[in-house]
Design a protein around this motif. Structure first.
Motif, PDB file in Angstrom:
ATOM      1  N   HIS A   5       6.924 -71.443  -2.074  1.00 17.59           N
ATOM      2  CA  HIS A   5       7.408 -70.377  -2.954  1.00 17.59           C
ATOM      3  C   HIS A   5       7.296 -70.772  -4.415  1.00 17.59           C
ATOM      4  CE1 HIS A   5       9.733 -69.045   0.777  1.00 17.59           C
ATOM      5  NE2 HIS A   5       8.852 -68.121   0.533  1.00 17.59           N
ATOM      6  N   ALA A   8       3.652 -70.464  -5.322  1.00 16.43           N
ATOM      7  CA  ALA A   8       3.251 -69.056  -5.348  1.00 16.43           C
ATOM      8  C   ALA A   8       3.792 -68.374  -6.599  1.00 16.43           C
ATOM      9  CB  ALA A   8       3.745 -68.354  -4.093  1.00 16.43           C
ATOM     10  N   PHE A   9       5.070 -68.646  -6.927  1.00 13.41           N
ATOM     11  CA  PHE A   9       5.636 -67.998  -8.109  1.00 13.41           C
ATOM     12  C   PHE A   9       4.947 -68.495  -9.381  1.00 13.41           C
ATOM     13  CE2 PHE A   9       8.395 -65.407 -10.327  1.00 13.41           C
ATOM     14  CZ  PHE A   9       8.921 -66.087 -11.406  1.00 13.41           C
ATOM     15  N   MET A  12       1.778 -66.655  -9.808  1.00 17.45           N
ATOM     16  CA  MET A  12       1.943 -65.278 -10.295  1.00 17.45           C
ATOM     17  C   MET A  12       2.311 -65.252 -11.772  1.00 17.45           C
ATOM     18  SD  MET A  12       3.895 -63.767  -7.053  1.00 17.45           S
ATOM     19  CE  MET A  12       3.265 -64.197  -5.464  1.00 17.45           C
ATOM     20  N   LEU A  13       3.107 -66.231 -12.190  1.00 14.50           N
ATOM     21  CA  LEU A  13       3.451 -66.330 -13.603  1.00 14.50           C
ATOM     22  C   LEU A  13       2.197 -66.562 -14.444  1.00 14.50           C
ATOM     23  CD1 LEU A  13       6.259 -66.187 -14.801  1.00 14.50           C
ATOM     24  CD2 LEU A  13       6.321 -68.653 -14.875  1.00 14.50           C
ATOM     25  N   PHE A  15      -0.790 -65.819 -13.569  1.00  9.41           N
ATOM     26  CA  PHE A  15      -1.596 -64.603 -13.500  1.00  9.41           C
ATOM     27  C   PHE A  15      -1.114 -63.591 -14.525  1.00  9.41           C
ATOM     28  CE2 PHE A  15      -4.561 -61.890 -11.407  1.00  9.41           C
ATOM     29  CZ  PHE A  15      -4.043 -60.610 -11.498  1.00  9.41           C
ATOM     30  N   GLY A  16       0.227 -63.456 -14.652  1.00 12.03           N
ATOM     31  CA  GLY A  16       0.765 -62.507 -15.617  1.00 12.03           C
ATOM     32  C   GLY A  16       0.424 -62.900 -17.038  1.00 12.03           C
ATOM     33  N   LEU A  19      -3.213 -62.253 -17.580  1.00 13.99           N
ATOM     34  CA  LEU A  19      -3.482 -60.818 -17.648  1.00 13.99           C
ATOM     35  C   LEU A  19      -3.102 -60.266 -19.018  1.00 13.99           C
ATOM     36  CD1 LEU A  19      -4.371 -58.302 -16.031  1.00 13.99           C
ATOM     37  CD2 LEU A  19      -1.980 -57.950 -15.476  1.00 13.99           C
ATOM     38  N   HIS A  20      -1.947 -60.725 -19.526  1.00 16.31           N
ATOM     39  CA  HIS A  20      -1.533 -60.306 -20.856  1.00 16.31           C
ATOM     40  C   HIS A  20      -2.578 -60.713 -21.892  1.00 16.31           C
ATOM     41  CE1 HIS A  20       0.667 -60.417 -24.679  1.00 16.31           C
ATOM     42  NE2 HIS A  20       1.448 -59.514 -24.154  1.00 16.31           N
ATOM     43  N   PHE A  24      -4.726 -58.021 -24.139  1.00 13.78           N
ATOM     44  CA  PHE A  24      -4.250 -57.792 -25.496  1.00 13.78           C
ATOM     45  C   PHE A  24      -4.755 -58.788 -26.524  1.00 13.78           C
ATOM     46  CE2 PHE A  24      -2.044 -54.461 -23.783  1.00 13.78           C
ATOM     47  CZ  PHE A  24      -1.135 -54.830 -22.806  1.00 13.78           C
TER      48      PHE A  24
END
Lengths: 104, 217
Positions: A5, A8-9, A12-13, A15-16, A19-20, A24
């Protein structure tokens, strides 16, 4: 909460964050770097899934997916950087026109 | 005003990450380690990852080689000709050139070893191809003759070898009635190594060509 976990978290962090940056950040090379980090975060997630059960040998299918993904990411990066170089050669700029119009 | 926009963007991405975490973290997939371990004997290689890449999911590897080629074609489309450009004149230190001259054969042997090792331990076609491709790029940077010597049909043969090998194999296995990319159990080991050699050569030349096509003149 197991180790999986946490990995995985983290993925994702990452990835975020990437992505930002991809959406931008106006500079095109930064967008390519952000795309790479997005891909690498997915690879981190896949490897975490492969090693989840702590069985003697990890699941080889996500490993193969990551290997394929790395090659595709390299191809994508090479093509994107080639396009950016061409854009810079033709116009002398490294940002897209719509972004420049909005920039303060 | 700009601070609100930044906060809004952060909130949007944070919301996406939260949704992702909430949906993915509770999942409990069974994984495919057991079926792969069962079929490993019949696959022709002794390592799970290589078996998955070259046997069970050979179709994905085939298309991946295609993706490499398509990226190169995209870069070729930006250039006036389909020939790899000559190296731009650069000042190269004697030490660097000599060091690369010594390193390149060792790297070639390392790549061949990695390719062979893939049959029983971590390694395989893409690892070998990546090392070889990086060696070609280093050779070019040091002023040695490198992938630029390939022209015309030789260049095309190297670029297409991997995809063509898979295509030939697919045609033969389908017309023999065994299905797409189905290995005959007796020949599986030999065929896997042959395909890996083709893929490694193509990957190496394509990676070096990707770099060369982007060089600034």
């Amino acid at each position: 909460m197991e180790l999986f976990h946490l990995y995985a978290f983290c993925s994702m962090l990452l990835f975020g964050i990437a992505l930002h940056g991809f959406l931008f950040q106006p500079h095109l090379v930064r967008k390519v770097l952000a795309l790479n980090v997005m891909g690498t975060s997915i690879f981190l997630f896949l490897i975490a899934v492969a090693h989840r059960d702590r069985t003697p040998s990890p699941d080889p299918v996500p490993h193969a997916l990551v290997l394929t993904g790395i090659v595709v990411a390299v191809s994508l990066t090479a093509f994107a950087l080639g396009l950016i170089l061409k854009l810079h050669k033709e116009t002398g700029r490294t940002t897209l026109p719509s972004v420049r119009r909005e920039a303060p | 005003m700009s601070a609100w926009v930044d906060a809004g963007r952060l909130l949007l991405v944070a919301g996406l990450v939260a949704v992702l975490a909430a949906t993915v973290l509770p999942l409990e997939p069974a994984g495919l380690a057991a079926p792969v371990a069962e079929e490993l004997e019949a696959s022709g290689v002794a390592h799970g990852v290589t078996a998955v890449l070259l046997n069970f999911r050979a179709y994905d590897t085939w298309l991946e080689v295609g993706v490499l080629f398509v990226a190169l074609v995209g870069l070729f489309a930006l250039r006036p000709t389909g020939v790899l450009p000559h190296a731009p004149p650069r000042a190269v230190s004697v030490l660097f050139k000599a060091a690369v001259g010594v390193l390149a054969p060792v790297a070639g042997i390392a790549a061949a070893y990695m390719l062979w090792r893939g049959t029983h331990a971590p390694g395989g076609a893409f690892q070998a191809g990546a090392v070889l491709g990086a060696t070609f790029v280093l050779l070019r940077l040091a002023g040695w003759r490198s992938v630029g010597v390939l022209v015309g049909w030789r260049l095309r043969a190297c670029l297409l070898a991997g995809f063509a090998a898979f295509l030939l194999f697919a045609l033969v296995s389908t017309s023999a009635g065994a299905g797409l990319l189905a290995y005959p159990p007796a020949l599986a080991g030999v065929l896997v190594v042959a395909l890996e050699v083709a893929v490694a050569a193509t990957t190496a030349v394509t990676l070096a060509a990707l770099y060369v096509s982007g060089e600034v003149e």
